[in-house]
Design a protein around this motif. Structure first.
Motif, PDB file in Angstrom:
ATOM      1  N   SER A  14      -3.458  11.889  -5.625  1.00  0.00           N
ATOM      2  CA  SER A  14      -4.839  11.635  -6.030  1.00  0.00           C
ATOM      3  C   SER A  14      -5.540  12.871  -6.581  1.00  0.00           C
ATOM      4  O   SER A  14      -5.444  13.963  -6.005  1.00  0.00           O
ATOM      5  CB  SER A  14      -5.614  11.062  -4.843  1.00  0.00           C
ATOM      6  OG  SER A  14      -4.987   9.862  -4.446  1.00  0.00           O
ATOM      7  N   ALA A  56      -7.689   4.177 -10.543  1.00  0.00           N
ATOM      8  CA  ALA A  56      -7.395   4.251  -9.101  1.00  0.00           C
ATOM      9  C   ALA A  56      -8.155   3.152  -8.380  1.00  0.00           C
ATOM     10  O   ALA A  56      -9.212   2.705  -8.842  1.00  0.00           O
ATOM     11  CB  ALA A  56      -7.812   5.613  -8.536  1.00  0.00           C
ATOM     12  N   TYR A  82       0.826   7.084 -10.007  1.00  0.00           N
ATOM     13  CA  TYR A  82       0.099   6.526  -8.875  1.00  0.00           C
ATOM     14  C   TYR A  82      -1.333   6.176  -9.282  1.00  0.00           C
ATOM     15  O   TYR A  82      -1.784   6.571 -10.355  1.00  0.00           O
ATOM     16  CB  TYR A  82       0.035   7.553  -7.742  1.00  0.00           C
ATOM     17  CG  TYR A  82       1.355   7.808  -7.055  1.00  0.00           C
ATOM     18  CD1 TYR A  82       1.895   6.873  -6.196  1.00  0.00           C
ATOM     19  CD2 TYR A  82       2.043   9.000  -7.248  1.00  0.00           C
ATOM     20  CE1 TYR A  82       3.093   7.111  -5.533  1.00  0.00           C
ATOM     21  CE2 TYR A  82       3.244   9.251  -6.595  1.00  0.00           C
ATOM     22  CZ  TYR A  82       3.762   8.299  -5.740  1.00  0.00           C
ATOM     23  OH  TYR A  82       4.941   8.541  -5.090  1.00  0.00           O
ATOM     24  N   SER A 142       0.995   2.927  -6.752  1.00  0.00           N
ATOM     25  CA  SER A 142       0.337   2.916  -5.437  1.00  0.00           C
ATOM     26  C   SER A 142       0.279   1.515  -4.850  1.00  0.00           C
ATOM     27  O   SER A 142      -0.203   1.335  -3.734  1.00  0.00           O
ATOM     28  CB  SER A 142      -1.068   3.515  -5.526  1.00  0.00           C
ATOM     29  OG  SER A 142      -0.981   4.878  -5.849  1.00  0.00           O
ATOM     30  N   GLY A 189      -4.239   0.180  -4.153  1.00  0.00           N
ATOM     31  CA  GLY A 189      -3.926   1.009  -5.305  1.00  0.00           C
ATOM     32  C   GLY A 189      -3.717   0.282  -6.615  1.00  0.00           C
ATOM     33  O   GLY A 189      -3.740  -0.947  -6.689  1.00  0.00           O
ATOM     34  N   GLY A 206       0.312   8.191  -3.110  1.00  0.00           N
ATOM     35  CA  GLY A 206      -0.649   8.625  -4.110  1.00  0.00           C
ATOM     36  C   GLY A 206      -0.436  10.078  -4.501  1.00  0.00           C
ATOM     37  O   GLY A 206       0.304  10.820  -3.840  1.00  0.00           O
ATOM     38  N   LEU A 234      -4.058   5.563  -6.339  1.00  0.00           N
ATOM     39  CA  LEU A 234      -4.625   5.099  -5.069  1.00  0.00           C
ATOM     40  C   LEU A 234      -6.093   5.497  -4.937  1.00  0.00           C
ATOM     41  O   LEU A 234      -6.950   4.664  -4.704  1.00  0.00           O
ATOM     42  CB  LEU A 234      -3.797   5.653  -3.893  1.00  0.00           C
ATOM     43  CG  LEU A 234      -4.166   5.091  -2.527  1.00  0.00           C
ATOM     44  CD1 LEU A 234      -4.043   3.575  -2.502  1.00  0.00           C
ATOM     45  CD2 LEU A 234      -3.296   5.702  -1.442  1.00  0.00           C
ATOM     46  N   GLU A 256       0.888  -1.173   0.000  1.00  0.00           N
ATOM     47  CA  GLU A 256       0.000   0.000   0.000  1.00  0.00           C
ATOM     48  C   GLU A 256       0.913   1.206   0.000  1.00  0.00           C
ATOM     49  O   GLU A 256       1.518   1.536   1.017  1.00  0.00           O
ATOM     50  CB  GLU A 256      -0.882   0.014   1.250  1.00  0.00           C
ATOM     51  CG  GLU A 256      -1.735  -1.205   1.445  1.00  0.00           C
ATOM     52  CD  GLU A 256      -2.907  -1.290   0.498  1.00  0.00           C
ATOM     53  OE1 GLU A 256      -3.172  -0.309  -0.223  1.00  0.00           O
ATOM     54  OE2 GLU A 256      -3.538  -2.352   0.464  1.00  0.00           O
ATOM     55  N   VAL A 306      -4.119   9.090   0.878  1.00  0.00           N
ATOM     56  CA  VAL A 306      -5.193   9.384  -0.070  1.00  0.00           C
ATOM     57  C   VAL A 306      -5.412  10.886  -0.244  1.00  0.00           C
ATOM     58  O   VAL A 306      -6.414  11.295  -0.829  1.00  0.00           O
ATOM     59  CB  VAL A 306      -6.526   8.730   0.359  1.00  0.00           C
ATOM     60  CG1 VAL A 306      -6.424   7.224   0.304  1.00  0.00           C
ATOM     61  CG2 VAL A 306      -6.966   9.203   1.734  1.00  0.00           C
TER      62      VAL A 306
END
Ligand code: NAD
Length: 490
Positions: free
Chosen positions: A254, A431, A408, A454, A450, A252, A410, A249, A284
């Motif tokens: 985002s 995502a 990324y 991610s 992710g 990100g 996530l 994990e 996140v």
């Protein structure tokens, strides 16, 4: 005299033979001494976890009994939430409002996984051979190395310990060398809940030697990691030694996409929650705002006004809305990237500096950076801090392209009142989690994880428990006839 925390190995609390100091980010001063686990500590912890796997005290528990232990742990966590919240606030600088609420909710994760423990079922297969009965069983995968960073560490530990223990595994949990106090304190609740010795071990220490020794240990069968992509690459390389199944994990960058039909006041609040909650130190964090050209000015005006009202202050003050960053290193990196973004043509609409009101500690103002293009450094780099980079768009295709313009994958937010568009966006965004007209909502019931940089694997939900099991297939021949031809497989 600083507080002293202990590590937890094979059911016993012990001081470290080596130690590290933890700094209170609100003052910049050391406040506690932690063990820094050595290779020998890791060895003892993994051996204890491995032995516990087959000790009757754990191995002979029914799934229902394991579940009850987890539920008891959840109850203890709920009772002790204020105490743990105060430790997490002191050690990480995360505001007491958030640590109190988050830890109380984490109890639900243990209760959820406790309830799920005896609902994992095998199968009777409709096999294509009349003289065979074939079944599958879900067995615990073995010793789990769970490694977490300093942010939301009790949460990130819960989504690893919960499914691992529900499945019947044993765990060595490694807290970060930054701010490990909450997990070391949490070990006391594990002990009080009554888990047999060795089932859960809690260490803290540096990547070298602690993290490396743990993730490459030959008795570890499963690695559950949360942290940055570079560390993840080390861990995957380490796991070549034990071929442990791994979940990653990672970070990100985002996107939060705001269409021109979105409700502006509500969306401003969600964007603020996404990037300024936890001072932006969230995997996140909605750190890229992609807003429709038609409402860009109005939206940014409202957002800047809101950001300027955020109350910065001591994290242990219940009125504080944004506390310090967890480390001096974080603060310096953010300052550097914001400066290079301005040099590349971005405009800082608000923030971009340490607040004058705070004399000590690693504080940084809520910052909004208006970016002329996606190549600006603050758009590209995961900052793990309260910095929002803004880009504009005109068409839905452009919004999708910008949202997915990252390695990324996530989380993402989409704000629109158009149902069809929400569905199209939800499918098009690359995502693991997409929030529509909300942001940063979580639940033990919902898988989380992710795409791309991610990471992989899912935490939360029933499927996460399966990731801590392996399937055993059992063939039972039910015919009394002799085996006809030993040289033909059928
Ligand atoms: P980090 O990768 O530096 O450290 C994470 C953990 O890995 C620490 O416990 C560290 O001691 C350990 N570690 C370091 N080197 C190691 C090695 N060689 N072998 C084994 N373990 C090793 O991460 P950080 O800076 O503490 O945390 C921030 C990162 O975590 C960010 O990138 C953030 O996005 C990410 N994160 C992701 C999630 C998620 O769920 N996706 C949640 C929170 C944080």
């Amino acid at each position: 005299m600083p507080d002293v925390f202990q590590q937890y190995i094979n059911g016993r609390f012990e001081n470290g033979s080596e130690t590290l100091e933890s700094v209170n980010p609100a003052t910049g001063k050391p406040w506690a001494t932690m063990p820094a686990a050595t290779q020998d500590d890791v060895e003892r912890a993994v051996q204890a976890a491995h032995a516990a796997l087959s000790e009757p005290a754990w191995a002979k528990l029914t799934a229902t009994q394991r579940g009850k232990l987890l539920i008891r742990l959840g109850d203890l966590l709920a009772q002790n939430a204020p105490h743990l919240a105060s430790i997490e606030t002191t050690d990480t600088g995360k505001i007491i409002r958030e640590t109190s609420a988050q830890i109380a909710y984490i109890a639900e994760y243990f209760r959820y996984f406790g309830g799920a423990a005896d609902k994992l079922e095998g199968a009777v297969l409709p096999i294509d051979k009349p003289d065979m009965e074939v079944t599958t069983r879900r067995e615990p995968i073995g010793v789990v190395a769970a490694i977490v960073p300093w942010n939301s560490q009790l949460f990130l530990a819960a989504v690893k310990l919960g499914p691992a223990l529900a499945a019947g595994c044993t765990v060595v949990l490694k807290a970060s060398e930054e701010a490990p106090a909450p997990l070391l304190e949490f070990a006391k609740l594990v002990h009080e809940a009554g888990f047999p010795a060795g089932v859960v071990n809690v260490l803290t220490g540096f990547g070298e030697p602690c993290g490396r020794a743990l993730t490459s240990h030959r008795l570890v069968s499963r690695i559950a990691f949360t942290g940055g992509p570079e560390t993840a690459r080390h861990i995957v390389r380490n796991s070549a030694a034990n071929l442990a199944a791994t979940s990653l994990e990672l970070g990100g960058k985002s996107p939060v996409v705001v269409f021109d039909d979105a409700d502006i006041a509500g969306t401003v609040n969600a964007v603020v929650a996404g990037i300024f909650g936890a001072s932006g130190q969230s995997c996140v964090a909605g750190s890229r705002l992609i807003v429709h050209a038609k409402i860009r000015d109005a939206f940014l005006n409202a957002l800047v006004a809101k950001a300027r009202q955020i109350r910065i202050g001591a994290p242990d003050d219940a009125a504080t809305e944004m506390g310090p960053l967890a480390t001096a290193r974080q603060l310096e990196k953010i300052e550097q990237v914001v400066a290079s973004s301005e040099a590349a043509g971005a405009a800082v609409l608000t923030g971009g500096k340490r607040p004058a009101s705070m004399e000590a500690g690693y504080y940084y103002e809520p910052t909004i950076v208006d970016c002329p293009n996606p190549a600006i450094p603050s758009v590209q780099t995961e900052l793990f801090g309260p910095v929002l980079s803004v880009l504009g768009f005109e068409t839905e295709e452009e919004a999708v392209r910008l949202a997915n313009d990252t390695e990324y994958g996530l989380a993402a937010g989409v704000f629109t009142r158009d149902l069809s568009r929400a569905h199209r966006m939800m499918k098009a965004i690359h995502a693991g989690v997409v929030w529509v007209n909300t942001y940063r909502a979580i639940s033990p019931v919902a898988p989380f994880g992710g795409y791309g940089e991610s990471g992989y694997g899912r935490e939360g939900g029933i499927e996460s428990i399966l990731e801590y099991t392996r399937t055993k297939t059992v063939w039972l021949r039910i015919s009394d006839e002799p085996i006809a031809d030993p040289f033909v497989m059928r």
